[in-house]
Every structure is written in C-alpha cells, then in structure tokens.
Design a protein around this motif. Structure first.
Motif, PDB file in Angstrom:
ATOM      1  N   THR A 115       0.862  -1.190   0.000  1.00 38.77           N
ATOM      2  CA  THR A 115       0.000   0.000   0.000  1.00 38.77           C
ATOM      3  C   THR A 115       0.895   1.235   0.000  1.00 38.77           C
ATOM      4  O   THR A 115       2.120   1.139   0.101  1.00 38.77           O
ATOM      5  N   ALA A 116       0.278   2.403  -0.105  1.00 35.69           N
ATOM      6  CA  ALA A 116       1.061   3.648  -0.058  1.00 35.69           C
ATOM      7  C   ALA A 116       1.786   3.784   1.272  1.00 35.69           C
ATOM      8  O   ALA A 116       2.884   4.330   1.342  1.00 35.69           O
TER       9      ALA A 116
ATOM     10  N   GLY B  56       0.442  -0.286 -11.015  1.00 37.13           N
ATOM     11  CA  GLY B  56      -0.620  -0.148 -10.035  1.00 37.13           C
ATOM     12  C   GLY B  56      -0.231  -0.550  -8.628  1.00 37.13           C
ATOM     13  O   GLY B  56      -1.057  -0.480  -7.710  1.00 37.13           O
ATOM     14  N   VAL B  57       1.037  -0.973  -8.413  1.00 37.07           N
ATOM     15  CA  VAL B  57       1.494  -1.421  -7.093  1.00 37.07           C
ATOM     16  C   VAL B  57       2.426  -0.357  -6.504  1.00 37.07           C
ATOM     17  O   VAL B  57       3.416   0.009  -7.138  1.00 37.07           O
ATOM     18  N   PRO B  58       2.140   0.156  -5.302  1.00 36.62           N
ATOM     19  CA  PRO B  58       3.051   1.127  -4.679  1.00 36.62           C
ATOM     20  C   PRO B  58       4.377   0.457  -4.339  1.00 36.62           C
ATOM     21  O   PRO B  58       4.406  -0.590  -3.695  1.00 36.62           O
ATOM     22  N   VAL B  59       5.461   1.052  -4.793  1.00 39.25           N
ATOM     23  CA  VAL B  59       6.785   0.486  -4.535  1.00 39.25           C
ATOM     24  C   VAL B  59       7.737   1.582  -4.086  1.00 39.25           C
ATOM     25  O   VAL B  59       7.549   2.761  -4.373  1.00 39.25           O
ATOM     26  N   ARG B  60       8.739   1.180  -3.346  1.00 38.70           N
ATOM     27  CA  ARG B  60       9.879   2.040  -3.027  1.00 38.70           C
ATOM     28  C   ARG B  60      11.089   1.341  -3.634  1.00 38.70           C
ATOM     29  O   ARG B  60      11.425   0.225  -3.245  1.00 38.70           O
ATOM     30  N   ILE B  61      11.736   1.989  -4.589  1.00 38.70           N
ATOM     31  CA  ILE B  61      12.761   1.320  -5.374  1.00 38.70           C
ATOM     32  C   ILE B  61      14.121   1.982  -5.121  1.00 38.70           C
ATOM     33  O   ILE B  61      14.238   3.203  -5.067  1.00 38.70           O
ATOM     34  N   PHE B  62      15.124   1.132  -4.915  1.00 40.84           N
ATOM     35  CA  PHE B  62      16.477   1.607  -4.605  1.00 40.84           C
ATOM     36  C   PHE B  62      17.383   1.355  -5.807  1.00 40.84           C
ATOM     37  O   PHE B  62      17.435   0.248  -6.324  1.00 40.84           O
ATOM     38  N   ASP B  63      18.103   2.396  -6.219  1.00 38.43           N
ATOM     39  CA  ASP B  63      19.179   2.229  -7.197  1.00 38.43           C
ATOM     40  C   ASP B  63      20.487   2.243  -6.416  1.00 38.43           C
ATOM     41  O   ASP B  63      20.678   3.062  -5.523  1.00 38.43           O
TER      42      ASP B  63
ATOM     43  N   GLN C  80       7.886  -6.817 -13.953  1.00 34.65           N
ATOM     44  CA  GLN C  80       6.972  -6.473 -12.859  1.00 34.65           C
ATOM     45  C   GLN C  80       6.200  -7.702 -12.385  1.00 34.65           C
ATOM     46  O   GLN C  80       6.009  -7.904 -11.182  1.00 34.65           O
ATOM     47  N   GLU C  81       5.780  -8.542 -13.334  1.00 32.30           N
ATOM     48  CA  GLU C  81       5.091  -9.791 -12.960  1.00 32.30           C
ATOM     49  C   GLU C  81       6.012 -10.704 -12.159  1.00 32.30           C
ATOM     50  O   GLU C  81       5.588 -11.330 -11.182  1.00 32.30           O
TER      51      GLU C  81
END
Length: 494
Positions: free
Chosen positions: A197-198, A248-255, A366-367
């Motif tokens: 979720t957010a 459509g999925v809330p994500v926090r992504i790290f580079d 993503q899948e």
C-alpha cells in the motif's frame, strides 16, 4: 512528511554533511573530494518537532553542455523544482564566488522558497563570509556548522512558519513509508498475503555490476530521467530510493552503486558506495539482480545474488541489453543452464530478459517481482506440513548414524518473508546437511516456492518441544475432569 527541503550549493560546501545531520543517520556519502554526490537522495529529516523530506543534491556547477557536470546540474535543477523549500548553502570560510551569484539568481527564479545558510561558520574566520552573503539578496543568512550541529535552532525558526502552510497538504498527499510489519501480519496465511500500500510500499532494490544499466532501468520504470545516466561506468555512488507506482502497485525502489570485485574497489568513495549498496539489499524485500547479457554470471554477479539470498530476500534475475542480442534462443538456453548450475540455492527464481534502453520486457519484470514477493510471503498450514513430512520420510528415511535412528517428529512454519520452518527431531546435531537440502528441495517443489530463500532449522525435543506446555495443560484439565466425575459419583451414592 509535511514538506520537502532541497539542499543546494556549489560542490564541497557541506550539503551531504547537513543532510546526514538532519536525517540523523549517515545516509549520504561524505568526503573531502568535491562532487561526491551525483544523484538526488531523499531522507526523512527532523528538526525539533518538525518532520520533513530532505533532498541532498549534486553540487551546482556552471556547465550547460552534455558533460557529466552539466547533467548533474540539470538533475539538481529538477530537485529545486520538486522541493517546497530550497536551503542554499555557501562556504562562509571561502566567501561568495561568482558561481554563488549565478546560482542565487537561478533560485530566485525557480524556487518556491529560499533560505540562505552560511556553512562552516564556526569561529571568527568565517565572519567576513557571513557578512558577504548578504550581497546575494536572499535575506539574512543563517550561520551554520553542519559538522558540529551549530545554528540549527535558527534554521528551525525559519522553517516553522513555512511548515504550518504545508500541514494540510501533507495530511492528504504524503504517504507513510517504511512501516514495520507486526508479528501477526508476518504470520498471516498465503490467502492473506499483505499487499503493498502507499503506507507500506513494496521495497525493491536493483543491484549489479557497474554499467549494467541499473539507473537506466529505473528511469524507464519511472518514465522520467530522474536518475543520472551515461556511458561512464560507476556514475551512481549512493543507494538512491524513490517511491512510485509500478503497474498499479506502490513500490519504493532503490538504485545502488555498481559492486565490483573487492580487489578493484580501491578508492575510499567506492568502498563506501559498495557498503551503501549492501545496506540497501538489507532494507529491500525483493532484490533485482541485473546482469549484462554480453557477460552474464561473472563471479561478482554470483556474489551479489548469493548476498541477497543470505540476507533472506526474494530474488529476481534480470538480463539487460537483450535488444542487442542476436542469438536469443541459444543465449536463453545458456543462461538457464548457467543459472541452475551456478546458483542452486536460488533454483527456480524468476529469470527475465529486458532492455532498459527501450523498455521492452518491463511488464514481465513487474510480474516476476510480484511472483517472487508472493512466494516470499507464503504460509503453509502445520497439518499440511506434517502430512508432507511423513511422506518425505517414507520416501527417503533419515540416516541412522552409529545405529541410532533419527526420528523427525513434528514440523511447523515459524516465519515468513522468507519462509522459515522448524523440525522437532532426535539428535538434530547428527542429521547431515544433505538431508536438510532434501527437505528444502521438496518444500520448493511440493509447495510451489521456487527461488525464494528457505530457512530450515532442526531442534531437539527438550525444552523446545512445542507440545510440552500443551501436555501439561491437557493433563491438568484431565485431572480436574476426573476429580469432578469422582465427586459427582460420590454425591450420587450418598
């Protein structure tokens, strides 16, 4: 977070030091070398009772071509546009330079609010620079020492009236991030897997060797040139985190910075970068190991994937630069064979091909991420596990070292994220590792858990017997019940 602050200024004026001071952690790399910070880095800042998002930016340099410094400047200008407040840092000991005057003019035109701060202002040697800062026309400068924490009260006084204006907006827009799961949430069944979720975004980390295309891939996912990219290897030095929606999925992504072989990690900055990437892996839920199709599964790739597995994270293998591969079918067969042979501990993990440059294959990626996340959260009922364990023992009984049969009595799942199991048995110290691998491989195959790390622990019966307390309670209840029957029988006779 009620508002955002971007810390801007020339290289080496102390922006990252102030960033670390405000977030209360050593998140940004700090060094005497100018130009250490190259990307936008976000963190949760706090000052007294104020909570805000603080953005560390690359040093502003007066370059407008396509060079690396010019691209860094454009990225910093994007950070200025994004932020609610810009904290413009100058070096009080050096004084005002021509570039400071140019950037002050840029901020007057582009920034919503500007606060001027003279950093490194401890001692009388900085007095002249603080006075000179008035000439920039941005109001009274705050006298700061980010290194020693001086002047933060003055910064608080300037931020407080601005913060009030952003509180209402923050209540509507700002998501709550990095929320820890409770024990009950972690142990929910497979049918109740907690979806992101957010407030609880899916934490994804992208790791790989230098120049594998990590920042380009994330920019493609974002649909925006948010991260600095280019032909030079090793541009990213910090582990940058960004929050967004992906499919459509809330994500926090790290580079993360590229991880090279230890022998090649010579410079102090690169050593800090690699440890920064390792920290990002530890905070992620799903780790995307990005390979270069031309040179996949080198020793460092294997070490990175093994690190993610040892940390207990869900793993997805993504092969980049697939658009320039000529013999795709033959190459895919080689990749799968190498994957199975070189990373048996991740057998069955998703293996997808992508092109970070063109965006092809991102839907499959993503899948694969969501599939890995679902398996990582899997919960298996105790009854199912014990019926399965009985069939595994019947198919292949445990060995009998020195003629003593090892009895596997009971099995239960104690953790998820990743799945963790306990088997109660006799002589756990004598059970060979090969039999544990036999059980782990069976769990993967029979309960559809490909690729995810599985933790299996053998325990002796002793005090760790899960039935011990229950037997006592049952015996007490039975004694009480029999006593009641005897009393009732005696009463009837009377």
């Amino acid at each position: 977070m009620s508002f955002s602050i971007a810390i801007v200024g020339r290289p080496n004026v102390g922006k990252s030091t102030l960033f670390n001071r405000l977030v209360g952690k050593r998140l940004a790399l700090v060094d005497d070398t100018p130009g250490v910070t190259r990307d936008l880095r976000e963190g949760e800042g706090r000052l007294g009772d104020l909570r805000f998002t603080v953005i560390d930016t690359a040093g502003l340099e007066n370059e407008t071509d396509d060079s690396l410094p010019a691209r860094m400047r454009r990225l910093t200008e994007r950070g200025v546009d994004m932020a609610d407040i810009c904290l413009f840092l100058i070096d009080a000991r050096v004084g005002i330079l021509p570039d400071d005057e140019i950037f002050a003019e840029i901020l007057r035109k582009r920034a919503k609010h500007v606060i001027l701060a003279a950093n490194k202002a401890e001692g009388a040697a900085a007095d002249a620079g603080v006075i000179e800062a008035w000439s920039l026309g941005l109001g009274e400068p705050i006298r700061l020492s980010a290194e020693h924490g001086e002047g933060l009260n003055d910064l608080y006084s300037q931020l407080l009236p601005l913060a009030d204006a952003y509180e209402e907006r923050a209540a509507e827009e700002a998501p709550e991030v990095e929320v820890s799961l409770t024990e009950e949430e972690a142990e929910e069944g497979a049918e109740n897997i907690p979806m992101p979720t957010a407030k609880k975004p899916l934490q994804i980390c992208v790791v790989g060797r230098p120049n594998a295309g990590k920042s380009t891939l994330i920019n493609q996912i974002l649909g925006d040139d948010r991260l600095l990219t280019g032909p030079e290897a090793g541009i990213t030095r910090d582990a940058i985190s960004l929050q967004m929606e992906w499919g459509g999925v809330p994500v926090r992504i790290f580079d993360t910075a590229g991880m090279r072989k230890r022998a090649k990690v010579q410079e102090k900055l690169e050593k800090l970068s690699v440890s920064d990437g390792i920290r990002a892996v530890k905070f992620a839920e799903v780790v995307i190991v990005l390979l270069d199709a031309a040179i996949p599964f080198e020793v460092q790739d294997l070490k990175i994937a093994d690190l993610a597995e040892r940390e207990g994270r869900a793993v997805v293998i993504a092969v980049n630069k697939w658009d320039i591969e000529d013999h795709k079918q033959e190459k895919m067969r080689e990749l799968r064979e190498s994957f199975e042979r070189l990373l048996p501990q991740l057998r069955g993990a998703p293996l997808v091909t992508v092109s970070a440059r063109t965006g092809k294959g991102l839907d499959r990626l993503q899948e694969a991420v969501m599939q890995a996340y679902t398996v990582w959260n899997r919960r298996i009922a105790t009854g199912q596990l014990n019926r399965w364990l009985a069939s595994m023992i019947e198919r292949h009984p445990p060995p009998a070292p020195q003629g003593k049969r090892i009895k596997l009595r009971y099995m239960t799942q104690v953790k998820s994220r990743p799945p963790g199991f306990v088997v109660m048995c006799s002589h756990p110290d004598k059970l060979p590792a090969s039999y544990s691998r036999y059980l782990v491989n069976g769990l993967r195959e029979d309960f559809d858990m490909p690729g995810t790390p599985i933790r299996l622990h053998m325990r002796g019966q002793g005090d760790q017997n899960p039935f011990k307390g229950r037997k006592k309670r049952n015996a007490g209840a039975l004694k009480k019940h029999l006593g009641g029957l005897q009393s009732k029988k005696g009463g009837e006779k009377a």
